[in-house]
Design an enzyme around this catalytic site. Sequence first.
Site, mmCIF file in Angstrom:
data_model
loop_
_atom_site.group_PDB
_atom_site.id
_atom_site.type_symbol
_atom_site.label_atom_id
_atom_site.label_comp_id
_atom_site.label_asym_id
_atom_site.label_seq_id
_atom_site.Cartn_x
_atom_site.Cartn_y
_atom_site.Cartn_z
ATOM 1 N N LYS A 1 14.412 -0.188 6.589
ATOM 2 C CA LYS A 1 13.958 0.408 5.333
ATOM 3 C C LYS A 1 13.909 1.933 5.425
ATOM 4 O O LYS A 1 14.327 2.647 4.510
ATOM 5 C CB LYS A 1 12.582 -0.140 4.962
ATOM 6 C CG LYS A 1 11.902 0.588 3.793
ATOM 7 C CD LYS A 1 12.731 0.532 2.509
ATOM 8 C CE LYS A 1 12.179 1.445 1.421
ATOM 9 N NZ LYS A 1 10.829 1.094 0.978
ATOM 10 N N THR B 1 5.991 0.680 3.120
ATOM 11 C CA THR B 1 6.840 1.391 4.069
ATOM 12 C C THR B 1 5.917 2.136 5.016
ATOM 13 O O THR B 1 5.153 3.011 4.596
ATOM 14 C CB THR B 1 7.775 2.375 3.351
ATOM 15 O OG1 THR B 1 8.593 1.648 2.428
ATOM 16 C CG2 THR B 1 8.678 3.086 4.348
ATOM 17 N N LEU C 1 0.830 -1.197 0.000
ATOM 18 C CA LEU C 1 0.000 0.000 0.000
ATOM 19 C C LEU C 1 0.872 1.258 0.000
ATOM 20 O O LEU C 1 2.073 1.191 0.281
ATOM 21 C CB LEU C 1 -0.926 -0.024 1.217
ATOM 22 C CG LEU C 1 -1.806 -1.283 1.329
ATOM 23 C CD1 LEU C 1 -2.555 -1.306 2.655
ATOM 24 C CD2 LEU C 1 -2.785 -1.353 0.161
ATOM 25 N N PRO C 2 0.286 2.418 -0.312
ATOM 26 C CA PRO C 2 1.105 3.630 -0.438
ATOM 27 C C PRO C 2 1.843 4.053 0.828
ATOM 28 O O PRO C 2 2.913 4.657 0.748
ATOM 29 C CB PRO C 2 0.077 4.691 -0.856
ATOM 30 C CG PRO C 2 -0.997 3.923 -1.551
ATOM 31 C CD PRO C 2 -1.092 2.632 -0.789
ATOM 32 N N LYS D 1 6.793 11.611 2.457
ATOM 33 C CA LYS D 1 6.176 10.683 3.413
ATOM 34 C C LYS D 1 7.241 9.848 4.112
ATOM 35 O O LYS D 1 7.247 9.731 5.341
ATOM 36 C CB LYS D 1 5.178 9.777 2.681
ATOM 37 C CG LYS D 1 4.679 8.583 3.494
ATOM 38 C CD LYS D 1 3.800 7.673 2.669
ATOM 39 C CE LYS D 1 4.514 7.017 1.510
ATOM 40 N NZ LYS D 1 5.511 5.997 1.939
#
EC number: 1.1.1.291
Length: 300
Positions: free
Chosen positions: A180, A105, A76-77, A250
């Site tokens: 990450k 992420t 997902l975003p 983000k």
Amino acid sequence: MTSRKETPQTDLKIGFAGLGVMGEPICRNILQKSGAAMQVFDLSPAPVARLAELGATPAPNIAAMVAEVDILFLSLPGGKQVDSVVRGEILPAARAGLLVVDTSTSPVGLTRELSEELAAKGVRFADAPVARTRQAAEDGTLSIMVGGSSEDFATLRPLLAHAATDITHCGPVGCGQVVKILNNMVLFETVVALSEALTLGRAAGVDAELLFDTLSKGSADSFALRNHGMKAMLPDTFPEGAFPTNYALKDVSYALDLATLTGFKAHGAELARSRMEKARDAGLDNAYFPALIRVMDRAQ
């Protein structure tokens, strides 16, 4: 009796939700190489149709997959969408024994909160964010960083190997996201440094291509230089559809959240965020994020 980590891939029922730029090729590689039965869901019908042609079964919604699959992958975003899907669709339909794997992420704190809430209903959780490019996703050569139990990692590793050449067990839940997020933080800071080097070099009369080529032969060499620098900054090409400034903002916000969580200042990440915010405000919000070079400051 066969344990979870010994279960053959062909006996697993897999669900995959989120078939975007990275999710679709990851899903396709697992589908075609594992031989496992796979259900897929996305808000866009096009990737669902493409995967159905390869043998996947379209699911009507995520809750329907929760009721049937052994492992449910999410791509997902970001954290906002992961939060909405887990709390709004997975938890209400939760079935003990399900393993949810978030390849998005997402913030570390949120990841650990969701894991605890799922565990209360007997659902296991692992974070498995991915690194490298869209082409790496297509080629099955991603790097995947996994946070979760050793048992769940043993279950997931053979499946993830269809999408990645490097799979690292980083520790318990949340640790995959930590690694990450820090990977991206270093990348963003390096791109800022490259934008400064290229701008200063040009202003001082050095050929830009010669500059980056020579840097690649010395201690300044990096993945960012060879990919973001040489392939985007030099030709001044920042297409939409690649990793955009908004997504990079983000992710750098997650790094700053992690700094707050651990009680440290991340000055380099703060600089990267300010440069990206300036690029966003200049109308480059959907452009490939190395476009931040276009908003270099001039001395007053």
